[in-house]
Scaffold this active site. Structure first.
Site, short mmCIF file in Angstrom:
data_model
loop_
_atom_site.label_atom_id
_atom_site.label_comp_id
_atom_site.label_asym_id
_atom_site.label_seq_id
_atom_site.Cartn_x
_atom_site.Cartn_y
_atom_site.Cartn_z
N LYS A 1 19.80 12.88 -1.71
CA LYS A 1 20.14 12.72 -2.76
C LYS A 1 19.78 14.01 -3.69
O LYS A 1 20.51 15.13 -3.68
CB LYS A 1 19.70 11.66 -4.08
CG LYS A 1 18.51 11.41 -4.52
CD LYS A 1 18.20 10.25 -5.78
CE LYS A 1 17.35 9.55 -5.83
NZ LYS A 1 16.06 10.09 -5.71
N ARG B 1 17.94 5.03 -13.75
CA ARG B 1 17.22 3.59 -11.95
C ARG B 1 17.19 2.51 -12.34
O ARG B 1 16.51 1.56 -11.39
CB ARG B 1 15.47 3.74 -10.83
CG ARG B 1 15.91 5.10 -10.25
CD ARG B 1 14.33 5.34 -9.75
NE ARG B 1 14.38 5.78 -8.67
CZ ARG B 1 14.39 7.01 -8.38
NH1 ARG B 1 14.26 7.71 -9.18
NH2 ARG B 1 13.97 7.13 -7.33
N ARG C 1 10.91 13.44 5.80
CA ARG C 1 10.78 14.80 5.08
C ARG C 1 9.52 16.01 4.38
O ARG C 1 8.77 15.20 4.20
CB ARG C 1 11.53 14.18 3.21
CG ARG C 1 11.07 15.08 2.52
CD ARG C 1 12.15 13.77 1.24
NE ARG C 1 11.21 12.98 0.64
CZ ARG C 1 12.21 11.85 -0.13
NH1 ARG C 1 13.49 12.46 -0.98
NH2 ARG C 1 11.71 11.29 -0.42
N ARG D 1 5.53 14.63 0.81
CA ARG D 1 5.31 13.89 -0.55
C ARG D 1 4.19 12.32 -0.02
O ARG D 1 4.41 12.36 1.11
CB ARG D 1 6.72 13.33 -0.82
CG ARG D 1 7.01 14.03 -2.00
CD ARG D 1 8.39 13.72 -2.61
NE ARG D 1 8.90 12.36 -3.34
CZ ARG D 1 9.80 11.70 -3.13
NH1 ARG D 1 11.17 12.96 -3.44
NH2 ARG D 1 10.02 10.49 -3.77
N ARG E 1 9.75 1.11 -2.73
CA ARG E 1 10.95 1.98 -3.70
C ARG E 1 11.99 1.48 -3.08
O ARG E 1 13.53 1.31 -3.99
CB ARG E 1 10.57 3.12 -3.71
CG ARG E 1 9.61 3.94 -3.99
CD ARG E 1 8.81 4.98 -3.20
NE ARG E 1 9.69 6.21 -2.85
CZ ARG E 1 9.85 7.01 -1.93
NH1 ARG E 1 8.60 7.54 -0.62
NH2 ARG E 1 10.45 7.91 -2.00
P1 AMP Z 1 11.88 10.53 -6.34
O1 AMP Z 1 11.93 12.58 -6.08
O2 AMP Z 1 13.54 10.47 -7.03
O3 AMP Z 1 12.15 9.94 -5.11
O4 AMP Z 1 11.50 9.71 -7.55
C1 AMP Z 1 9.60 9.84 -6.86
C2 AMP Z 1 8.96 8.37 -7.61
O5 AMP Z 1 9.52 9.36 -9.26
C3 AMP Z 1 9.86 7.36 -7.99
O6 AMP Z 1 9.57 6.46 -6.61
C4 AMP Z 1 9.90 6.70 -9.33
O7 AMP Z 1 8.22 6.09 -8.90
C5 AMP Z 1 9.33 7.61 -9.62
N1 AMP Z 1 10.95 8.09 -10.89
C6 AMP Z 1 11.53 9.35 -10.49
N2 AMP Z 1 12.93 8.65 -10.77
C7 AMP Z 1 12.55 7.93 -11.77
C8 AMP Z 1 13.34 6.65 -12.61
N3 AMP Z 1 14.29 7.27 -13.54
N4 AMP Z 1 12.20 6.30 -13.64
C9 AMP Z 1 10.77 5.08 -13.04
N5 AMP Z 1 10.39 6.14 -12.12
C10 AMP Z 1 11.29 6.77 -11.80
#
Ligand code: AMP
Length: 215
Positions: free
Chosen positions: A13, A88, A128, A161, A172
């Site tokens: 994404k 989410r 990644r 990361r 996740r």
């Molecule tokens: P991402 O960069 O989208 O993969 O997000 C990394 C991490 O940030 C996720 O695994 C969650 O721990 C947290 N996170 C990101 N967006 C959300 C959200 N909308 N609600 C809750 N946790 C989030």
């Protein structure tokens, strides 16, 4: 035009958001990036967030919507926004609809459900790397590097990361299946859901999204 992705970790994404920004002049809000910025600021809140993210768990809905609203108000809604990583949970989806409608007189127009096998998503997440300078996303399995370990564009160091390990990925992925995937029904009922099967290359996936947007 406002866009949402429903996608498991590793589906791309963030990468598709980068391509959308380049082609459609939209603003991009990644809630993961907002949280990582807070972590990098070394605040107490950042320390608490780091523990949650590193374990692969979700940050609570109220904090997320507050951070998101702050960012929307900085950017405005005129150009349109790609919401990358939000919502989410169904509660977040309801809060976002309400916020956009009541505060910004706006709404979500497109929801792309990115479809990918778990094994492929895991491979992508584990491969990644991100540029520590400009934030560009690469994958060690697919991309070629001018100098190994450094960004092709700004030459800064590439970093992995902390949550892109097998254990966090599994947490996740489960959280996606249990909490985020039900949003497919939510947006289907609103008539704005589009399924996009991920291609082998990011350009293939993007071409499918582009066809839907240009209709
Ligand atoms: P991402 O960069 O989208 O993969 O997000 C990394 C991490 O940030 C996720 O695994 C969650 O721990 C947290 N996170 C990101 N967006 C959300 C959200 N909308 N609600 C809750 N946790 C989030």
């Amino acid at each position: 035009m406002n866009i949402i992705f429903i996608a498991p970790p590793g589906a791309g994404k963030g990468t598709q958001s980068e391509l959308l920004v380049g082609n459609y002049n939209l603003n991009h809000i990644s809630t993961g990036d907002l949280l990582r910025e807070e972590i990098n600021s070394n605040s107490d809140l950042g320390k608490r967030i780091a523990e949650i993210i590193d374990g692969g768990n979700l940050v609570n809905d109220d904090l997320m919507i507050e951070m998101l609203d702050k960012k929307i108000s900085e950017l405005g809604v005129e150009k349109g926004i790609i919401f990358d990583g939000f919502p989410r949970t169904e509660n977040q989806a309801i809060m976002l609809d309400k916020l956009l409608q009541e505060k910004y007189n706006s709404k979500i127009n497109y929801v792309f459900n990115l479809i990918i096998d778990k094994s492929e998503a895991m491979k992508r997440a584990l491969g990644r790397v991100l540029c520590s300078g400009c934030g560009k996303i690469y994958n060690v399995y697919f991309d070629k590097f001018d100098a190994e370990g450094y960004c092709n564009e700004c030459r800064s160091k590439l970093e992995k990361r902390k949550d892109d390990n097998e254990q966090s990925f599994n947490v996740r992925f489960d959280s996606f299946m249990n909490k985020t995937k039900p949003l497919i029904d939510f947006y289907n009922k609103e008539g704005i859901l589009h399924e996009v099967k991920c291609g082998d290359k990011k350009e293939e996936t993007f071409a499918k999204i582009k066809v839907l947007l240009d209709k």
